[in-house]
Scaffold this active site. Structure first.
Site, PDB file in Angstrom:
ATOM      1  N   THR A 105      -7.392 -14.622   8.625  1.00 45.75           N
ATOM      2  CA  THR A 105      -6.342 -14.515   9.634  1.00 45.75           C
ATOM      3  C   THR A 105      -6.855 -13.607  10.733  1.00 45.75           C
ATOM      4  O   THR A 105      -6.933 -12.382  10.564  1.00 45.75           O
ATOM      5  CB  THR A 105      -5.048 -13.950   9.027  1.00 45.75           C
ATOM      6  OG1 THR A 105      -4.585 -14.837   7.997  1.00 45.75           O
ATOM      7  CG2 THR A 105      -3.964 -13.822  10.092  1.00 45.75           C
ATOM      8  N   LYS A 183      -0.504 -20.378  12.202  1.00 52.07           N
ATOM      9  CA  LYS A 183      -0.338 -19.272  11.248  1.00 52.07           C
ATOM     10  C   LYS A 183       0.611 -18.224  11.812  1.00 52.07           C
ATOM     11  O   LYS A 183       1.443 -17.661  11.084  1.00 52.07           O
ATOM     12  CB  LYS A 183      -1.711 -18.654  10.948  1.00 52.07           C
ATOM     13  CG  LYS A 183      -1.679 -17.430  10.031  1.00 52.07           C
ATOM     14  CD  LYS A 183      -1.227 -17.777   8.624  1.00 52.07           C
ATOM     15  CE  LYS A 183      -1.112 -16.545   7.736  1.00 52.07           C
ATOM     16  NZ  LYS A 183      -2.409 -16.003   7.319  1.00 52.07           N
TER      17      LYS A 183
END
Length: 236
Positions: A105, A183
């Site tokens: 991420t 995300k």
């Protein structure tokens, strides 16, 4: 043909374990070549799967040189950049035909920078951040949010690996950054849900209701989610 895996932390350990359990990697013909900043975690994975063909490398560059397909799961943007751009890092090993799948991420700018750097050296890059935490990672139940190279996304080895590590894989197009945006949207919704959930538990306590009983109520209606079931008991 070997598969490489960089990063055996909270998420990477479980993900690599799925590849080994499902026979996607770790066989005579397809060894799993691994690297982690803390080498003891590499040896721990070998001990966990003593019958699998697992090779420990001394650097990310060595992993990339020894594989065509490489997955990376580093814990933070700073760690990812350091590992990627080190003198003996990921980028140093990239040549024509290397396939890089980054599952961390990161910021959209990080993914775009890495993609450009990989392509400049003749490789292909797929961003594939995940929705899911430690449990889903170990259980092969992650959701991959992909963007970038269609060549990588449609590669049979990559598809088999993503199927092993996840329960769903989505492709948001060839523009790197769209996976990271997806995300962000998912995390934003989760944050909003957790805030409302916390307020509901606090309200239950304030008006004298049993928290465990309210968790049972939540689990039985339209508002039921796995996240509430997992987090609820720890929040009481």
């Amino acid at each position: 043909m070997a598969i490489g895996f960089l990063g055996l932390g909270i998420m990477g350990e479980g993900m690599a374990g799925c590849l080994l359990k499902d026979g996607v990697a770790g066989t005579v013909d397809t060894p799993l070549i691994i690297w982690n900043r803390t080498t003891s975690k590499c040896h721990a994975l070998q001990a966990q799967f003593p019958d699998k063909n697992i090779q420990v490398s001394s650097s990310p560059k060595e992993v990339v040189v020894g594989c065509t397909t490489i997955f990376s799961m580093l814990s933070t943007p700073a760690a990812s950049k350091a590992v990627f751009e080190a003198e003996d890092g990921t980028l140093a090993g990239i040549t024509e035909g290397k396939l890089i799948v980054d599952c961390a991420t990161l910021a959209e700018s990080d993914m775009k920078r890495m993609s450009d750097q990989v392509k400049e050296k003749g490789g292909e890059f797929l961003e594939a951040p995940v929705s899911g935490s430690k449990g889903p990672a170990a259980g092969g139940a992650l959701i991959f949010l992909c963007a970038g190279s269609e060549t990588v996304f449609n590669n049979e080895i990559v598809k088999s690996a993503l199927d092993s590590m996840g329960k769903a894989t989505h492709f948001f197009g060839t523009d790197v950054g769209r996976g990271t945006r997806a995300k962000l949207v998912v995390n934003s919704l989760m944050g909003t849900m957790m805030a409302a959930f916390s307020e509901s538990l606090a309200l239950s306590e304030a008006v004298g209701l049993d928290g465990n009983k309210m968790l049972e109520v939540f689990s039985q209606g339209a508002i039921a989610t796995p996240m509430f079931t997992l987090k609820g008991p720890k929040m009481l």
